[in-house]
Design an enzyme around this catalytic site. Structure first.
Site, short mmCIF file in Angstrom:
data_model
loop_
_atom_site.label_atom_id
_atom_site.label_comp_id
_atom_site.label_asym_id
_atom_site.label_seq_id
_atom_site.Cartn_x
_atom_site.Cartn_y
_atom_site.Cartn_z
CE LYS A 130 29.13 25.72 32.84
NZ LYS A 130 28.71 26.80 32.06
CG ASP A 170 32.27 27.62 32.34
OD1 ASP A 170 31.12 28.50 31.82
OD2 ASP A 170 32.60 27.95 33.68
P1 NDP Z 1 38.65 31.58 31.37
O1 NDP Z 1 39.50 30.37 31.87
O2 NDP Z 1 38.99 31.84 29.85
O3 NDP Z 1 39.13 32.80 32.16
C1 NDP Z 1 38.81 32.93 33.60
C2 NDP Z 1 39.21 34.24 34.17
O4 NDP Z 1 38.46 34.16 35.38
C3 NDP Z 1 40.78 34.02 34.39
O5 NDP Z 1 41.32 35.28 34.19
C4 NDP Z 1 40.98 33.34 35.73
O6 NDP Z 1 42.08 33.87 36.52
C5 NDP Z 1 39.81 34.21 36.39
N1 NDP Z 1 39.18 33.28 37.49
C6 NDP Z 1 38.69 31.99 37.53
N2 NDP Z 1 38.65 31.51 38.80
C7 NDP Z 1 38.80 32.48 39.41
C8 NDP Z 1 38.53 32.51 41.05
N3 NDP Z 1 38.20 31.68 41.56
N4 NDP Z 1 38.85 33.83 41.49
C9 NDP Z 1 39.31 34.96 40.81
N5 NDP Z 1 39.69 34.81 39.30
C10 NDP Z 1 39.29 33.82 38.66
O7 NDP Z 1 37.21 31.62 31.27
P2 NDP Z 1 35.82 32.12 30.49
O8 NDP Z 1 36.42 33.52 30.53
O9 NDP Z 1 35.47 31.39 29.63
O10 NDP Z 1 34.59 32.48 31.90
C11 NDP Z 1 34.71 33.43 32.60
C12 NDP Z 1 33.09 33.44 33.35
O11 NDP Z 1 32.28 33.48 32.45
C13 NDP Z 1 32.68 32.31 34.22
O12 NDP Z 1 32.15 32.53 35.11
C14 NDP Z 1 32.14 31.45 33.13
O13 NDP Z 1 31.13 30.61 33.35
C15 NDP Z 1 31.27 32.58 32.28
N6 NDP Z 1 31.11 32.39 31.06
C16 NDP Z 1 31.64 32.02 29.99
C17 NDP Z 1 31.21 31.64 28.94
C18 NDP Z 1 32.09 31.30 27.56
O14 NDP Z 1 31.72 31.09 26.41
N7 NDP Z 1 33.50 31.07 27.83
C19 NDP Z 1 29.87 31.94 28.63
C20 NDP Z 1 28.91 32.46 29.43
C21 NDP Z 1 29.53 32.63 30.78
P3 NDP Z 1 43.18 32.47 36.66
O15 NDP Z 1 44.06 32.70 35.42
O16 NDP Z 1 43.94 33.21 37.79
O17 NDP Z 1 42.51 31.27 37.13
O1 2IT Z 2 28.08 29.50 30.77
C1 2IT Z 2 27.76 29.41 29.72
O2 2IT Z 2 26.72 29.73 29.20
C2 2IT Z 2 28.76 28.83 28.85
N1 2IT Z 2 29.76 28.39 29.48
C3 2IT Z 2 28.77 28.52 27.31
C4 2IT Z 2 28.14 27.41 27.00
C5 2IT Z 2 27.99 26.91 25.55
O3 2IT Z 2 27.46 25.74 25.37
O4 2IT Z 2 28.31 27.54 24.77
#
Ligand code: NDP
Ligand code: 2IT
Length: 451
Positions: A130, A170
């Site tokens: 990561k 992420d």
């Molecule tokens: P994005 O940046 O696309 O979206 C994040 C969302 O979460 C936004 O709405 C953001 O709001 C909100 N957010 C972020 N930080 C905080 C905080 N500290 N408190 C409250 N709200 C918060 O990220 P993703 O959708 O990609 O990721 C969301 C979650 O999913 C994370 O935990 C990530 O690790 C996990 N994840 C992502 C994957 C992926 O493929 N993208 C795969 C597996 C897991 P704001 O705009 O206000 O920051």
């Molecule tokens: O938390 C996660 O699994 C991710 N942000 C996606 C990682 C990836 O390599 O697609």
């Protein structure tokens, strides 16, 4: 847990916290896994003798670096850059990059640690890593984001590669950032390779990768619901977040016949009792992905909705909750409120969104509860499929990728049932995911000797 196993857990945690002081998210993630796998380790003394878990909690390599860049006014800005290469036991390091002001070493290490078990669960040969930065993309121009990404990649490029370490997106890192980072890597190395996943569709990206995490959460939750003869059809769903994962979790939940009533960002949440339908969701996607707006604008556009500043959506009555924002966004009290309101299924899209107390509430209430490392694994799994397609130098159709994704989520569900079913028949998905993920990594480490 018997007293011998409890003593092992306590002494392991005492040593971990002494060696890694102040890293509270990392301690939290390790403790959850340790409590699941300790009985398995105690029952297999060679794992204890070989110090397998002691090795997994010490990342193979941590790279920390300076990221200097110039803002639009010509001022010098400095951020911290990280890549935690946690485990290469079953494949090249693989995992996302997070750009968020809260990023620190503890958060990077917890995410890399979780990724180790998640990637093992996907059935694909991927190790775990990561990375990220405390850079805040909010309010930055495209040019500033580009200059930052180029500087970040200039250093990171020395440590990654298509067969070494393959980062992806992420929080704060989506298609735009992957594009800028890929461009810089290619320019530095003079090499067009699958060094990143989540690439654009015309330059090596896989169909369904943008959708994969959110879709995967729904496929996993559907498998959980099916164990009760149930489905998404007619269910009321509360979602947190409004980014990549939340958007596609909402889209798939709608397709499966559910009514989605909440979305959020770090400033508050919106509640739309009439449901966020496909048109309204298309608006959210445009608002967030193109205009980079705030979720409160939804309530300004749709009078059926109300905006709750500074609050999280867990007080809303729902059947299914999908936390898709960030770590520790759902605490014990909120978990009790969800249960009191009749919530019967919690499927995590984010990484470690529920606090340990919330998890305890879900497990003791015996509702369907899946930890992120199982239910959000569809994102990295589809990244693995992107790597496969890049190696083969071809591109599968959306249907083909979606079919693989569904199968992988079903297989992860089965692995959880195999290792997590308790004596009374309740499936403890936390235990199942942790043990199933651990066994594969442990076996590979045993085979490869002390490295
Ligand atoms: P994005 O940046 O696309 O979206 C994040 C969302 O979460 C936004 O709405 C953001 O709001 C909100 N957010 C972020 N930080 C905080 C905080 N500290 N408190 C409250 N709200 C918060 O990220 P993703 O959708 O990609 O990721 C969301 C979650 O999913 C994370 O935990 C990530 O690790 C996990 N994840 C992502 C994957 C992926 O493929 N993208 C795969 C597996 C897991 P704001 O705009 O206000 O920051
Ligand atoms: O938390 C996660 O699994 C991710 N942000 C996606 C990682 C990836 O390599 O697609």
């Amino acid at each position: 847990m018997d007293s011998y196993t409890q003593k092992y857990v306590d002494s392991f945690m005492a040593e971990l916290t002494a060696k890694n002081p102040g890293e509270k998210e990392f301690h939290q993630a390790v403790k959850e896994v340790l409590e699941s796998v300790a009985p398995y380790i105690v029952a297999h003394p060679y794992l204890m003798e070989q110090k397998i878990l002691e090795r997994i909690v010490e990342p193979e390599r941590i790279i920390m670096f300076r990221v200097p860049w110039l803002d639009d006014e010509g001022n010098i800005q400095i951020n911290k850059g990280y890549r935690v290469q946690n485990s290469s036991a079953i494949g090249p390091y693989k995992g996302g990059i997070r750009f968020h002001p809260s990023v620190n070493l503890s958060i990077m290490k917890f995410l890399a640690f979780e990724q180790t078990f998640k990637n093992s669960l996907t059935t694909l040969p991927m190790g775990a890593g990561k990375g990220g930065s405390d850079f805040n993309p909010k309010g930055k121009s495209d040019n500033e984001v580009m200059r930052f990404c180029q500087s970040f990649m200039t250093e990171l490029s020395k440590h990654i590669g298509a067969d070494t370490d393959v980062p992806a997106g992420d929080i704060g890192v989506g298609g735009r950032e992957i594009g800028y980072m890929f461009g810089q890597y290619k320019r530095l190395r003079n090499e067009f390779t699958g060094v990143l996943t989540g690439k654009g569709q015309s330059w090596g990206g896989s169909h369904i990768r943008p959708e994969a995490t959110g879709y995967g959460v729904c496929y996993f939750a559907s498998a959980m619901l099916a164990t009760k003869g149930d489905s998404y059809e007619g269910k009321t769903v509360a979602i947190s977040g409004s980014g990549n994962v939340a958007q596609y979790a909402a889209k798939k939940a709608l397709q499966l016949g559910a009514k989605v009533v909440t979305m959020s960002d770090s400033n508050g949440y919106i509640y739309d009792p009439e449901g966020i339908d496909a048109d309204k969701l298309a608006y959210v996607m445009e608002l967030k992905n193109i205009y980079r707006g705030r979720i409160k604008e939804y309530a300004e556009k749709y009078p059926s909705a109300q905006y709750f500043p500074g609050e999280r959506p867990w007080g809303v009555k729902c059947d299914i909750a999908m936390p898709c924002a960030t770590q520790n966004e759902l605490n014990g009290e909120e978990a009790r409120t969800l249960i009191a309101n009749g919530c019967m299924c919690v499927a995590e899209g984010a990484n470690m969104p529920s606090t340990p107390e919330a998890i305890e509430v879900f497990l003791s209430s015996k509702i369907l509860y899946s930890p992120g490392k199982a239910s959000n694994a569809g994102g990295v799994a589809t990244s693995g499929l992107e790597m496969t397609q890049n190696s083969m130098r071809l591109k599968w159709t959306p249907d083909e990728v979606d079919r693989h994704l569904k199968q992988i989520m079903t297989d992860i569900h089965e692995a959880c049932v195999k290792y997590g079913t308790e004596e009374d028949g309740y499936v403890n998905y936390v235990k199942g995911a942790n043990i199933a993920g651990f066994i594969k990594v442990a076996d590979a480490m045993m085979a490869q000797g002390l490295v």
